[in-house]
Design a protein around this motif. Structure first.
Motif, PDB file in Angstrom:
ATOM      1  N   GLU A  83       0.863  -1.181   0.000  1.00 37.54           N
ATOM      2  CA  GLU A  83       0.000   0.000   0.000  1.00 37.54           C
ATOM      3  C   GLU A  83       0.901   1.233   0.000  1.00 37.54           C
ATOM      4  O   GLU A  83       1.599   1.484   0.975  1.00 37.54           O
ATOM      5  N   ILE A  84       0.878   1.968  -1.092  1.00 35.49           N
ATOM      6  CA  ILE A  84       1.736   3.150  -1.207  1.00 35.49           C
ATOM      7  C   ILE A  84       0.853   4.357  -1.462  1.00 35.49           C
ATOM      8  O   ILE A  84       0.029   4.355  -2.375  1.00 35.49           O
ATOM      9  N   GLU A  85       1.045   5.381  -0.645  1.00 34.17           N
ATOM     10  CA  GLU A  85       0.229   6.587  -0.744  1.00 34.17           C
ATOM     11  C   GLU A  85       0.442   7.316  -2.074  1.00 34.17           C
ATOM     12  O   GLU A  85       1.497   7.192  -2.692  1.00 34.17           O
ATOM     13  N   LYS A  86      -0.548   8.066  -2.437  1.00 34.66           N
ATOM     14  CA  LYS A  86      -0.534   8.937  -3.621  1.00 34.66           C
ATOM     15  C   LYS A  86      -0.463   8.161  -4.929  1.00 34.66           C
ATOM     16  O   LYS A  86      -0.072   8.704  -5.954  1.00 34.66           O
ATOM     17  N   ASN A  87      -0.842   6.900  -4.917  1.00 31.05           N
ATOM     18  CA  ASN A  87      -0.963   6.087  -6.129  1.00 31.05           C
ATOM     19  C   ASN A  87       0.161   6.306  -7.134  1.00 31.05           C
ATOM     20  O   ASN A  87       0.010   7.016  -8.115  1.00 31.05           O
ATOM     21  N   PRO A  88       1.306   5.673  -6.918  1.00 34.75           N
ATOM     22  CA  PRO A  88       2.427   5.843  -7.860  1.00 34.75           C
ATOM     23  C   PRO A  88       2.057   5.361  -9.259  1.00 34.75           C
ATOM     24  O   PRO A  88       1.232   4.460  -9.415  1.00 34.75           O
ATOM     25  N   SER A  89       2.667   5.995 -10.266  1.00 34.46           N
ATOM     26  CA  SER A  89       2.405   5.601 -11.654  1.00 34.46           C
ATOM     27  C   SER A  89       3.116   4.301 -12.004  1.00 34.46           C
ATOM     28  O   SER A  89       2.689   3.571 -12.880  1.00 34.46           O
ATOM     29  N   SER A  90       4.218   3.996 -11.298  1.00 35.03           N
ATOM     30  CA  SER A  90       4.882   2.712 -11.515  1.00 35.03           C
ATOM     31  C   SER A  90       5.591   2.268 -10.238  1.00 35.03           C
ATOM     32  O   SER A  90       6.047   3.089  -9.450  1.00 35.03           O
ATOM     33  N   THR A  91       5.643   0.958 -10.062  1.00 33.95           N
ATOM     34  CA  THR A  91       6.350   0.350  -8.937  1.00 33.95           C
ATOM     35  C   THR A  91       7.063  -0.888  -9.450  1.00 33.95           C
ATOM     36  O   THR A  91       6.442  -1.734 -10.084  1.00 33.95           O
ATOM     37  N   THR A  92       8.360  -0.970  -9.189  1.00 36.17           N
ATOM     38  CA  THR A  92       9.100  -2.192  -9.499  1.00 36.17           C
ATOM     39  C   THR A  92       9.603  -2.775  -8.186  1.00 36.17           C
ATOM     40  O   THR A  92       9.984  -2.043  -7.271  1.00 36.17           O
ATOM     41  N   VAL A  93       9.575  -4.100  -8.100  1.00 38.44           N
ATOM     42  CA  VAL A  93       9.963  -4.789  -6.877  1.00 38.44           C
ATOM     43  C   VAL A  93      11.145  -5.701  -7.187  1.00 38.44           C
ATOM     44  O   VAL A  93      11.099  -6.495  -8.125  1.00 38.44           O
ATOM     45  N   THR A  94      12.199  -5.577  -6.386  1.00 39.78           N
ATOM     46  CA  THR A  94      13.376  -6.433  -6.511  1.00 39.78           C
ATOM     47  C   THR A  94      13.585  -7.145  -5.182  1.00 39.78           C
ATOM     48  O   THR A  94      13.455  -6.541  -4.121  1.00 39.78           O
ATOM     49  N   ARG A  95      13.900  -8.441  -5.261  1.00 33.30           N
ATOM     50  CA  ARG A  95      14.167  -9.239  -4.065  1.00 33.30           C
ATOM     51  C   ARG A  95      15.651  -9.568  -4.001  1.00 33.30           C
ATOM     52  O   ARG A  95      16.217 -10.092  -4.962  1.00 33.30           O
ATOM     53  N   LEU A  96      16.275  -9.229  -2.878  1.00 35.28           N
ATOM     54  CA  LEU A  96      17.673  -9.581  -2.655  1.00 35.28           C
ATOM     55  C   LEU A  96      17.695 -10.876  -1.858  1.00 35.28           C
ATOM     56  O   LEU A  96      17.132 -10.963  -0.764  1.00 35.28           O
ATOM     57  N   MET A 114       5.355 -14.574  -1.681  1.00 41.53           N
ATOM     58  CA  MET A 114       6.615 -14.917  -1.024  1.00 41.53           C
ATOM     59  C   MET A 114       7.235 -16.152  -1.677  1.00 41.53           C
ATOM     60  O   MET A 114       6.528 -16.989  -2.226  1.00 41.53           O
ATOM     61  N   PRO A 115       8.565 -16.252  -1.604  1.00 39.65           N
ATOM     62  CA  PRO A 115       9.266 -17.374  -2.229  1.00 39.65           C
ATOM     63  C   PRO A 115       8.814 -18.732  -1.669  1.00 39.65           C
ATOM     64  O   PRO A 115       8.322 -18.820  -0.546  1.00 39.65           O
ATOM     65  N   SER A 116       9.041 -19.769  -2.462  1.00 38.55           N
ATOM     66  CA  SER A 116       8.703 -21.122  -2.024  1.00 38.55           C
ATOM     67  C   SER A 116       9.831 -21.750  -1.221  1.00 38.55           C
ATOM     68  O   SER A 116       9.678 -22.838  -0.673  1.00 38.55           O
ATOM     69  N   GLU A 117      10.973 -21.055  -1.144  1.00 41.53           N
ATOM     70  CA  GLU A 117      12.106 -21.538  -0.351  1.00 41.53           C
ATOM     71  C   GLU A 117      12.244 -20.713   0.919  1.00 41.53           C
ATOM     72  O   GLU A 117      12.164 -19.487   0.889  1.00 41.53           O
ATOM     73  N   ALA A 118      12.469 -21.413   2.024  1.00 41.73           N
ATOM     74  CA  ALA A 118      12.672 -20.734   3.295  1.00 41.73           C
ATOM     75  C   ALA A 118      13.963 -19.923   3.232  1.00 41.73           C
ATOM     76  O   ALA A 118      14.886 -20.264   2.493  1.00 41.73           O
ATOM     77  N   GLY A 119      14.007 -18.827   3.995  1.00 43.69           N
ATOM     78  CA  GLY A 119      15.216 -18.016   4.042  1.00 43.69           C
ATOM     79  C   GLY A 119      14.903 -16.564   4.347  1.00 43.69           C
ATOM     80  O   GLY A 119      13.757 -16.185   4.567  1.00 43.69           O
TER      81      GLY A 119
END
Length: 143
Positions: A83-96, A114-119
């Motif tokens: 949930e991000i305020e002010k409705n962003p026009s784009s959101t990219t998600v990266t998982r480290l 969420m990933p299927s592998e624990a960690g």
């Protein structure tokens, strides 16, 4: 006599209210797990308002930023809502990942799986609006 006092007070109240609405507040990002909201760590905020430009810098070390967030305990395959305020026009998600690699994460209807592998995983959201951009960080421990 009362009119002379009341009118300046009303003018001051109106001007104060108008001034507050002309300054944009920094958007907040929340991650929702089991109907509980957790505020993500904000980083690299840039915004251009009517008469103001804001640039904040923070640690470039994503691990330091993740340390500021209370790690969420989640299950494999859980769905987290963003949930991000002010409705962003784009959101990219990266998982480290724990091994230092990173993956782009598919976001659909403001939800991620969420990933299927624990960690342990750190998530970085890069959000953009027409007035600016901001990065959000949160981390999870997948059981």
């Amino acid at each position: 006599m009362k009119k002379k006092i009341v009118i300046p007070i009303l003018v001051a109240i109106v001007l104060t209210a108008c001034n507050k609405h002309s300054i944009d507040s920094q958007p907040e990002g929340k991650v929702i797990v089991d109907n509980k909201k957790y505020t993500m760590v904000a980083s690299g905020y840039q915004w251009e308002g009517k008469n103001i430009e804001v640039n904040t810098k923070s640690s470039p070390d994503i691990n330091e930023l993740a340390d500021k967030f209370k790690t969420l305990e989640v299950k494999q395959g859980d769905i987290l809502k963003l949930e991000i305020e002010k409705n962003p026009s784009s959101t990219t998600v990266t998982r480290l990942n724990e091994d230092g690699t990173s993956d782009n994460v598919k976001i659909k209807d403001n939800k991620i799986i969420m990933p299927s592998e624990a960690g342990y995983y750190i998530y970085e959201l890069k959000t953009t609006w027409d007035k600016g951009k901001e990065t959000f960080i949160f981390d999870v421990n997948v059981k």
